[in-house]
Design an enzyme around this catalytic site. Structure first.
Site, PDB file in Angstrom:
ATOM      1  N   ARG A 187       0.884  -1.239  -0.095  1.00 31.96           N
ATOM      2  CA  ARG A 187      -0.133  -0.142   0.087  1.00 31.96           C
ATOM      3  C   ARG A 187       0.661   0.964  -0.331  1.00 31.96           C
ATOM      4  NH1 ARG A 187      -5.826   1.344   3.401  1.00 31.96           N
ATOM      5  NH2 ARG A 187      -6.054   0.338   1.949  1.00 31.96           N
TER       6      ARG A 187
ATOM      7  N   HIS B 224      -7.235   0.753  -6.972  1.00 25.26           N
ATOM      8  CA  HIS B 224      -7.316   0.218  -5.090  1.00 25.26           C
ATOM      9  C   HIS B 224      -7.986  -1.321  -5.617  1.00 25.26           C
ATOM     10  CE1 HIS B 224      -8.024  -1.218  -1.542  1.00 25.26           C
ATOM     11  NE2 HIS B 224      -8.830  -0.529  -0.851  1.00 25.26           N
TER      12      HIS B 224
ATOM     13  N   ASP C   4     -17.637   6.585  -1.610  1.00 21.24           N
ATOM     14  CA  ASP C   4     -16.251   6.932  -1.018  1.00 21.24           C
ATOM     15  C   ASP C   4     -15.232   8.284  -0.648  1.00 21.24           C
ATOM     16  OD1 ASP C   4     -13.345   6.372  -0.382  1.00 21.24           O
ATOM     17  OD2 ASP C   4     -12.716   5.926  -1.787  1.00 21.24           O
TER      18      ASP C   4
ATOM     19  N   CYS D 231     -16.999   1.789   0.503  1.00 19.41           N
ATOM     20  CA  CYS D 231     -16.230   1.072   0.882  1.00 19.41           C
ATOM     21  C   CYS D 231     -15.521   1.186   2.275  1.00 19.41           C
ATOM     22  CB  CYS D 231     -14.858   0.926  -0.100  1.00 19.41           C
ATOM     23  SG  CYS D 231     -14.420   3.269  -0.187  1.00 19.41           S
TER      24      CYS D 231
ATOM     25  N   ARG E 128     -13.633  -8.996   1.206  1.00 19.79           N
ATOM     26  CA  ARG E 128     -12.510  -8.443   1.282  1.00 19.79           C
ATOM     27  C   ARG E 128     -11.495 -10.159   1.733  1.00 19.79           C
ATOM     28  NH1 ARG E 128     -10.679  -3.385   1.310  1.00 19.79           N
ATOM     29  NH2 ARG E 128      -8.464  -4.556   0.071  1.00 19.79           N
TER      30      ARG E 128
HETATM   31  N1   CP Z   1     -11.133   0.002   1.784  1.00 19.90           N
HETATM   32  C1   CP Z   1     -10.258   0.069   2.023  1.00 19.90           C
HETATM   33  O1   CP Z   1      -9.409  -0.520   1.846  1.00 19.90           O
HETATM   34  O2   CP Z   1      -9.994  -0.340   3.700  1.00 19.90           O
HETATM   35  P1   CP Z   1      -8.291   0.255   4.913  1.00 19.90           P
HETATM   36  O3   CP Z   1      -8.370   1.706   4.315  1.00 19.90           O
HETATM   37  O4   CP Z   1      -9.063   0.303   6.096  1.00 19.90           O
HETATM   38  O5   CP Z   1      -7.679  -0.795   4.544  1.00 19.90           O
HETATM   39  N1  NVA Z   2     -10.247   6.486  -1.668  1.00 18.40           N
HETATM   40  C1  NVA Z   2      -9.014   6.386  -0.367  1.00 18.40           C
HETATM   41  C2  NVA Z   2     -10.212   5.097  -0.154  1.00 18.40           C
HETATM   42  C3  NVA Z   2     -10.211   4.198   1.174  1.00 18.40           C
HETATM   43  C4  NVA Z   2     -10.084   3.091   1.233  1.00 18.40           C
HETATM   44  C5  NVA Z   2      -8.302   6.979   0.182  1.00 18.40           C
HETATM   45  O1  NVA Z   2      -7.051   6.670  -1.206  1.00 18.40           O
HETATM   46  O2  NVA Z   2      -7.929   7.272   1.521  1.00 18.40           O
END
Ligand code: CP
Ligand code: NVA
Length: 298
Positions: free
Chosen positions: A101, A128, A217, A257, A285
């Site tokens: 990530r 994502h 989101d 999400c 997930r």
């Molecule tokens: N939706 C999602 O990716 O959640 P987190 O940021 O908690 O991993």
């Molecule tokens: N668009 C959001 C998604 C979080 C899961 C972010 O990048 O923070």
């Protein structure tokens, strides 16, 4: 498929294969009898916060017989400036796979190319993919199929989740409508390049009209905190609320999400009324990512 780096890089058959495997794994949930990741150590290298992604990968890798090793970017030398290309070549000598990530999509791609180990994008600024695979699985589970559906995304139309939706719609052929303020719409060039049945508008109720799925989101994605005040001013009204649900015809699937900010991208009443769907989405997930973990070529 050796890596999962984006939805853009998948074809329809691969996506359907992941969804079918996710259904099997959800059905036989818990520790996998054949432990397909037995003897494997997977590095989870995260430069941004996470609840769902981290937990679902840690649980999923264990259920498949492997061992996750969580490495917060700031705890390893990457956080002090060691280049991703060197980090990749070290991890490639020791770990069997990596879940990353981070900010730049190019970093995940460089890691995959140089480490030589299976690599999964657990969220970048651009995509994502794990989220959208889980969401597609959730929709298919609840609606039987994805064909002929209209998905409406309301909010930051240029964020990672919206971009992965664009590629999913392009690859699978369902209709996608994005309702976003003009400064937060996906680049026209990207939408053109994706092809498919995708419309972008500033009209939230028009985009919601007759939609099968209303999706949102956060307005302020991770890494965009400096823009928070500007974003909050721009996004007022780009919300899933009673009016959007009514425009959709009263019974759309309402999806988020997570994490959710009530009163911003979704109202509290609509969130709570749709909590069973939203938390099924979160649980999925685990199943969708276990599917990916079993399908990547060693
Ligand atoms: N939706 C999602 O990716 O959640 P987190 O940021 O908690 O991993
Ligand atoms: N668009 C959001 C998604 C979080 C899961 C972010 O990048 O923070």
């Amino acid at each position: 498929m050796k890596h999962l780096l984006s939805i853009e890089s998948l074809d329809a058959a691969t996506i359907h294969g992941i969804l079918a495997r996710a259904a099997e794994l959800k059905h036989q949930r818990g520790p996998h009898p054949e432990a397909p990741l037995a003897g494997e150590c997977w590095a989870l290298m995260f430069s941004k916060s996470s609840t769902r992604t981290r937990l679902s990968f840690e649980v999923g890798i264990r259920e498949l017989g492997g061992q996750p090793i969580f490495l917060a970017a700031n705890d390893i030398q990457l956080g002090r400036g060691e280049p991703i290309r060197d980090t990749a070549r070290v991890m490639g000598r020791m770990a069997h796979g990596a879940v990353i990530r981070t900010f730049a999509q190019a970093d995940v791609e460089e890691f995959a190319a140089l480490s030589g180990i299976r690599t999964i994008n657990a969220l970048t600024d651009e995509e994502h993919p794990c989220q959208i695979l889980s969401d597609l699985f959730t929709i298919a589970e609840k609606r039987g199929a994805l064909d002929g559906l209209t998905v409406t995304f309301i909010g930051d139309g240029d964020c990672n989740v919206a971009r992965s939706w664009i590629w999913a719609a392009a690859r699978l052929g369902f209709a996608l409508r994005i309702a976003a303020p003009s400064k937060f719409q996906p680049p026209a060039e990207l939408v053109r390049r994706a092809g498919g049945n995708i419309t972008v508008t500033t009209d939230v109720l028009g985009a919601s009209d007759g939609a099968d799925v209303l999706y949102t989101d956060v307005w302020v994605s991770m890494g965009k905190e400096d823009e928070a005040a500007f974003r909050l001013a721009q996004f007022g009204g780009y919300q899933i609320n009673r009016a959007a649900v009514d425009a959709a015809g009263g019974t759309p699937l309402v999806m988020h999400c997570l994490p959710a900010y009530r009163g911003k991208e979704i109202t509290d009443d609509i969130f709570e009324a749709n909590a069973p769907t939203i938390f099924d989405q979160a649980e999925n997930r685990l199943h969708a990512q276990k599917a990916v973990l079993t399908l990547l070529e060693k």
